[in-house]
Design a protein around this motif. Sequence first.
Motif: not given
Length: 284
Positions: A45-57, A228-242
């Motif tokens: 799906k990501l390939k068909s939408e030209n969404i590129t990414y590096g190593k994802i845990p 303050d309450v914290y929780l684990p999150v996955w953060a994705f840094e994404v570049i689109h149109d610069k």
Amino acid sequence: MDWKKTETIFIIAFLILDIFLLVLFIDSRMSSSPTPLVSQTLEEKLKSENITYGKIPSNPEVGSYLSTEPLAFTQTDINDLKGQSIMVQNDNQRIYSILKKPVKIDPDKYGADLMPFLKSDVFEGDRYTYWSFDRERREMTFNQKIDGRPVLFNTNGQIIFTLNQANEVISYRQTMLGDTQMFDEKDDVISGTDALEVLHQHGDLKQNSKIVNTTLGYYNLVSLPSSDVYLPVWAFEVIHDKQTTFFLVNGLEGSVINTSDVDTNEVPNMREDAAQKAKAKRLK
């Protein structure tokens, strides 16, 4: 004539004929059935939408809701910091330091050449990890680590170094979070690949995007009167149109956090539910 034997032969013959006709029927049904659709994998799906990414845990992780609050620095905390002019600000919750001798670094080394200074000349400096460098502001940010993971988008757990035009660190300001308390035993955290699939299904990833960084950290979801309450999150840094955007996925619930509010650290749609869950866990 032995009618009994003849009867047996007829029965066997008809049984063979029935089996033959049944096989023909099944074969006809199978050949006329439509071919089942094969669902696409996330990678396809990501390939068909030209969404590129590096190593994802993809390894399983564990984490928990936890509580903490900003640390108030004491005179003892700063007594051993040599070669600096230090002021304590904001009700003793922020150190502002001007270095007497600037420290030369290479901003393209992701803070690696600042680590010796962090460990020897900054209070609890080894509890921080590199996060980003803003070339326009000439600021390099390190985030505090909790349970080995960075605290994300929180000014209460950061060291921000200011560089001059010669790439020398001339000052820094530091905040820190104090002791942490887990609300419950650690739970399973979804993998990075599962979080990416959640984000894709939510519709946040645009075509021709590039995921340049994936980080598992802690995010301040709600503020209670005592802490303050914290929780684990996955953060994705994404570049689109610069343009760079961060998307957050709740690592425990597998849901997308309202990323439009990340910069202000306010997520009203999810805060109330998380506070109730955290409080319920604490009371167990």
